[in-house]
Design an enzyme around this catalytic site. Structure first.
Site, mmCIF file in Angstrom:
data_model
loop_
_atom_site.group_PDB
_atom_site.id
_atom_site.type_symbol
_atom_site.label_atom_id
_atom_site.label_comp_id
_atom_site.label_asym_id
_atom_site.label_seq_id
_atom_site.Cartn_x
_atom_site.Cartn_y
_atom_site.Cartn_z
ATOM 1 N N ARG A 191 129.681 -98.434 25.572
ATOM 2 C CA ARG A 191 128.789 -99.574 25.800
ATOM 3 C C ARG A 191 129.484 -100.731 26.525
ATOM 4 N NH1 ARG A 191 126.369 -95.727 24.038
ATOM 5 N NH2 ARG A 191 124.455 -95.791 22.785
ATOM 6 N N LEU A 192 130.632 -100.476 27.137
ATOM 7 C CA LEU A 192 131.290 -101.497 27.961
ATOM 8 C C LEU A 192 130.754 -101.383 29.387
ATOM 9 C CD1 LEU A 192 134.964 -101.363 26.648
ATOM 10 C CD2 LEU A 192 133.194 -103.041 26.117
#
Length: 212
Positions: A191-192
């Site tokens: 989720r970066l």
């Protein structure tokens, strides 16, 4: 009942770096859109249009993008639809393109204007006859109707009324979203995600990376 929290997606297909970006956001969109067109199994033209009425109450729906160029992004609708009403009192909109197979989305926001009648006429003339008749039959769009049979009867009546060329309804036409911001999102592992925002200052576009 399934636990949605257990669902996992890795978002590992690609990445987006500042060095990858075009100086002009329209060219960046054009490149991503071309890739979306080459992907099978989804509708690359689908775009969610978000509007708000005079009270600020939001509304969103999916339409099909019909044109884009340096002037903006165009979609067509009935002017008496909910989105048509919203845009008449609050001519601002946000567009969201989501291409899941590419793990990408694009947001475009800006003021909205109506497409010129000549442009709307030319587009309407290219539509299939069935779609032309449907544009008449569904007027006023978003209004209540008793049952589907009534809609189909109206369609048949219009087919008899227009045995040849079907004119564009006066209350049907296009809206053009004139971008003042673009945001490009690329899914990344953990989720970066990569997010870049383009904002316009006069004729110059500035870019900034956003927190995911």
């Amino acid at each position: 009942m399934s636990d949605l929290a257990e669902l996992r997606k890795t978002y590992a297909r690609s990445e987006l770096r500042r060095s990858d970006l075009h100086a002009e956001p329209l060219e960046q969109f054009r490149a991503w859109f071309a890739q979306a067109l080459s992907e099978a199994g989804h509708e690359p033209y689908a775009v969610t249009v978000a509007t708000a009425d005079e009270r600020g109450r939001p509304s969103a729906r999916t339409v099909l993008l019909r044109a884009f160029d340096s002037r903006g992004f165009v979609f067509y609708t009935n002017f008496f639809s909910r989105k048509g009403h919203d845009l008449s009192v609050n001519p601002q909109a946000s567009l969201l393109f989501y291409w899941p197979s590419l793990e990408r989305q694009v947001r475009v926001e800006g003021a909205v204007e109506r497409v010129r009648n000549e442009e709307a006429d030319a587009y309407f003339a290219r539509r299939p006859r069935e779609s032309q008749l449907a544009a008449h039959a569904s007027t006023p769009q978003s209004a209540p109707i008793a049952h589907r049979a009534a809609l189909e009867l109206r369609y048949q009546e219009l087919a008899g009324r227009f045995p040849g060329e079907v004119p564009r309804p006066e209350d049907w036409g296009g809206f053009r979203v004139i971008p003042d911001t673009y945001e490009f999102w690329q899914g990344r592992p953990g989720r970066l995600h990569d997010r870049f925002l383009y904002t316009r200052e006069g004729a110059i576009w500035h870019t900034s990376r956003l927190m995911p």
